[in-house]
Design an enzyme around this catalytic site. Structure first.
Site, mmCIF file in Angstrom:
data_model
loop_
_atom_site.group_PDB
_atom_site.id
_atom_site.type_symbol
_atom_site.label_atom_id
_atom_site.label_comp_id
_atom_site.label_asym_id
_atom_site.label_seq_id
_atom_site.Cartn_x
_atom_site.Cartn_y
_atom_site.Cartn_z
ATOM 1 N N CYS A 31 34.892 3.784 -25.055
ATOM 2 C CA CYS A 31 34.111 3.941 -23.830
ATOM 3 C C CYS A 31 34.972 4.703 -22.832
ATOM 4 O O CYS A 31 36.055 4.272 -22.470
ATOM 5 C CB CYS A 31 33.675 2.582 -23.275
ATOM 6 S SG CYS A 31 34.999 1.372 -23.069
ATOM 7 N N HIS A 52 0.829 -1.209 0.000
ATOM 8 C CA HIS A 52 0.000 0.000 0.000
ATOM 9 C C HIS A 52 0.860 1.255 0.000
ATOM 10 O O HIS A 52 0.613 2.198 -0.760
ATOM 11 C CB HIS A 52 -0.931 -0.003 1.222
ATOM 12 C CG HIS A 52 -1.734 1.249 1.356
ATOM 13 N ND1 HIS A 52 -1.290 2.336 2.069
ATOM 14 C CD2 HIS A 52 -2.932 1.603 0.829
ATOM 15 C CE1 HIS A 52 -2.191 3.299 1.984
ATOM 16 N NE2 HIS A 52 -3.197 2.882 1.249
#
Length: 795
Positions: free
Chosen positions: A752, A421
């Site tokens: 990279c 919840h």
């Protein structure tokens, strides 16, 4: 006789019947009618109609009474609590119209006859005509009653459901949403109970609830009845499944399996108990075991995909497993209303800066950062003490907490998972939350200044004090197209899905070290030779980490494959270039059990690292585990977009030895589309580029190490930092040379590194050299993409 005006069986309802039976019940009817033939199993049942509800009000002259209490509340003559309690008491005391009572009794008898028992146990759920709409869905607005048996008990439960339309939280919700209280009616769904009290249950979404990544199913699971998962009373197991691969022969696309604590389970109470259900502690065996098998996870994921396809939108579902038959049932389905409504063209990024120590941690919800003073409230009766703008800290929440949750800057709970919840409501409110912390209510105190950070992946962290953080809105609507591929460097699987909306050309560098050090945490050789581990504390910690795995080596393979699959899923179908492990010896030694297997080197940076480890008898067993994980990732999980990259490979002869070990483990270059790259970070890679190109499909330039070894500078040296520059002419010559020579023999070249992000001119030079791809960190992707587009326009 039952009339359709008051009671309707599920198999006579369709999703258009929301005004008649509410969102939950109309959806159940739709699935029974349309999806049963497609494998969706829904427990049989029936629904009372909105007409029956209004007849009940008329029979007891309740409309005027309800309006009066609400008018007094609006005029501040009575409190919300008094108004709600008065209305509920009046409804529960009401009498059923004769025709409605007869209809409910007859429908219940038919259901019992169908089940083959005198008085079948049923779940009695409320379904309001203003809930589960595309723009109005809140968790748990009305009540559910489980394990109800007998006609009298059913009629009482139905009255209680009617009364729950006027709980404090429901009244507040309608007022906030602008619904007239008396315009909203309530239908009651009566559904045969699935024996999940001796099985399991949970919640699933056909979309990632945190990032909106629409290619995964998220499943939560706990033992017993499902209310504990919904209410956040337990920390459930969690699974993620990659939807595009569902149904592919021989493929098992589970990309996450996380064992939850599952502290309690809800079961049927005895016949003389005051309540029909009760919570009991789970056993040690239950806490250490997954609720669902892999096949059951895939079955549920397939059902979620089927339901999503039928409704044409992401869905939020509840499921239950019958402990007697082993069958899986869908007991609720409603539209997902948070991530599915996020604009595809925008991305908000929170970045944490300087911060204090971590106080507590748990599961992150919301991908935001918030600061505030703690307001600790352990019981809902004390919510009036909440200070607006504070960080709400409590054990768990239910719908009664919503009035203060929407006034909080952040929410922290001891219990619950991503589908609890607290998690669901915080997402809908746009409030960051950390759930399942375990001890937040014991560690944190009122007035304590904290930072709640949900922007660092799956783990949410509460930092002491007010940390520095930045917020940036990224516009994805005007990203230029480029011939040069711009890819991402990724390491942390938990945050990979955050970037799924970026128009990337793949992942140019996936680092497996993050998964090894943060998830696996154990040196692979310590798993292969566990009986030889000398330190008792280390043995005990490894035993704890590997619980559930009879073979400790399988723990390494499984966890590495799962972690990397979450990155591969974001890249797919574009390539993900996976670099083999590139720890230095001092870093390997820091893993559990590592010191027993690692030498002490004076200069680990250029020591026993990368390729030199993979064929060495002192580590080859560990490397074989890496290879098995990659093979599982490609062949069993289905991510054949994964390419492999060998780091720090000094000579062609060393490459041959590494490739030979890989081939022995089923990773053969060219087989099943496998490409193998080599890092270009040692000058010999440039000098002997043609020889390396005979063995590999391409090169990926590691600009940091190549700069270090070209200029002879320790990249970690503060004193030499001013001399370390990827833009130096010598480094540029190296980069240009390897690109030209590799292209001359048909090999691809990428880079990279951080330099293209830091220096726009560096990105432009790479384009001038003819680089095939540039891989950068996600935060600099848009900037580099722009630099590349600009450079290509000038060529």
């Amino acid at each position: 006789m039952a009339t359709k005006k008051e009671v309707i069986p599920f198999d006579s309802l369709r999703r258009e019947d929301v005004a008649l039976v509410g969102g939950k019940n109309s959806s159940l009817g739709e699935m029974v009618q349309e999806l049963g033939a497609k494998g969706i199993q829904v427990p049989p049942g029936f629904a009372t109609t909105s007409d029956a509800y209004r007849m009940f009000l008329d029979e007891n002259n309740l409309t005027e009474a309800i309006a009066g209490y609400l008018a007094d509340y609006d005029a501040d003559k009575i409190s919300l609590h008094v108004a709600g309690q008065s209305i509920r008491d009046t409804i529960v005391a009401g009498d059923w119209p004769d025709s409605t009572e007869a209809a409910i009794r007859e429908a219940y008898r038919d259901l019992s006859k169908r089940a083959g028992v005198p008085e079948v146990s049923v779940a009695v759920r409320s379904s309001a005509t203003a809930e589960d709409l595309p723009d109005a869905s809140f968790a748990g607005q009305q009540e559910t009653y489980l394990n109800v048996a007998g006609e009298e008990e059913l009629l009482t439960a139905c009255r209680k459901c009617y009364a729950s339309l006027f709980t404090d939280r429901a009244i507040t919700y309608r007022k906030l949403r602008g619904f007239n209280h008396l315009d909203v009616a309530l239908s009651v769904g009566v559904q045969q109970m699935v024996r999940s009290d001796i099985g399991g249950s949970g919640v699933m979404f056909s979309i990632d609830t945190e990032t909106g990544f629409d290619k995964v199913v998220l499943i939560s699971a706990a033992w017993g009845l499902g209310e504990n998962v919904v209410q956040g009373a337990v920390t459930p197991d969690e699974f993620q499944v990659y939807k595009p691969f569902l149904g592919k022969a021989g493929i098992k696309p589970i990309i996450e399996k996380k064992l939850g604590a599952k502290e309690i389970k809800m079961i049927y109470a005895g016949p003389d108990a005051p309540n029909p259900v009760r919570n009991v502690p789970t056993s040690k065996a239950e806490r250490g075991k997954f609720v669902l098998s892999d096949d059951e996870v895939l079955d549920l994921a397939q059902q979620a995909s089927t339901i999503e396809a039928h409704y044409g939108q992401p869905m939020d579902m509840e499921w239950a497993k019958d402990g007697v038959t082993g069958k899986l049932f869908i007991v609720q389905a409603r539209p997902e209303t948070v991530q599915s409504r996020v604009s595809a063209g925008s991305l908000r990024r929170y970045t944490i800066g300087t911060h204090g120590p971590v106080v507590v941690s748990g599961l992150s919800v919301g991908e935001q950062v918030a600061t505030g003073r703690v307001c600790l409230i352990e019981d809902v009766k004390d919510i009036d003490d909440f200070v607006d703008g504070s960080v709400l800290v409590t054990s768990t929440t239910d719908p009664d907490w919503v009035p203060v949750m929407k006034r909080a800057s952040a929410i922290i709970t001891d219990h619950g998972g991503r589908t609890s919840h607290a998690a669901i409501v915080s997402r809908e409110l746009g409030v960051p939350a950390i759930v399942g912390c375990g001890d937040a209510t014991h560690v944190l105190h009122d007035e304590q200044e904290v930072t709640v950070c949900c922007a660092e992946g799956d783990e949410g962290r509460v930092y002491d004090g007010f940390a520095e953080f930045t917020v940036e809105d990224l516009n994805l609507d005007a990203v230029p197209e480029t011939k040069t591929k711009v890819m991402l460097n990724l390491a942390n699987p938990a945050i990979a899905a955050r970037w799924w909306r970026l128009p990337i050309d793949g992942v140019g560098l996936a680092r497996m070290e993050f998964v090894i050090s943060n998830t696996i945490r154990v040196h692979p050789m310590a798993l292969m030779h566990f009986s030889d581990i000398r330190e008792a504390e280390v043995r005990e910690e490894i035993e704890t980490l590997t619980r559930g795995y009879e073979d400790k080596a399988e723990y390494f393979v499984d966890q590495l494959a799962l972690g990397l699959s979450r990155i591969a899923a974001v890249a797919y179908p574009n390539p993900m270039i996976l670099r083999l492990s590139d720890f230095k010896t001092n870093e390997y030694a820091d893993l559990l059990g590592g010191r027993q297997f690692e030498p002490v080197e004076s200069n680990p940076m250029i020591g026993w690292r990368g390729a030199s480890r993979y064929y060495d008898p002192a580590y080859v067993e560990g490397f074989r585990l890496e290879c098995r994980a990659i093979r599982r990732l490609r062949e069993e999980a289905g991510f054949d977009n994964v390419l492999v990259m060998v780091p720090f490979c000094r000579t062609p002869e060393e490459a041959d030895r590494v490739l030979a070990v890989m081939a022995e483990e089923g990773l053969v270059r060219g087989s099943n589309g496998l490409q193998i790259y080599v890092m270009c970070e040692v000058p010999s890679n440039v000098i002997l580029a043609e020889e390396f190109a005979k063995r590999f499909d391409g090169f990926s330039i590691g600009s940091n190490d190549l700069t270090q070894l070209t200029l002879g500078i320790d990249r970690d040296s503060d004193r030499l930092a001013p001399l370390f520059d990827e833009r130096h002419a010598a480094v540029q010559w190296m980069i240009r040379s390897v690109i030209e020579r590799a292209h001359g023999v048909g090999a691809k070249v990428g880079l990279c590194g951080q330099a293209p992000s830091n220096y726009p001119e560096f990105a432009r030079r790479l384009v001038e050299f003819g680089i095939d791809s540039i891989s950068v960190t996600p935060d600099s992707f848009l900037k580099v993409k722009g630099h590349v587009a600009e450079a290509e326009g000038q060529r």
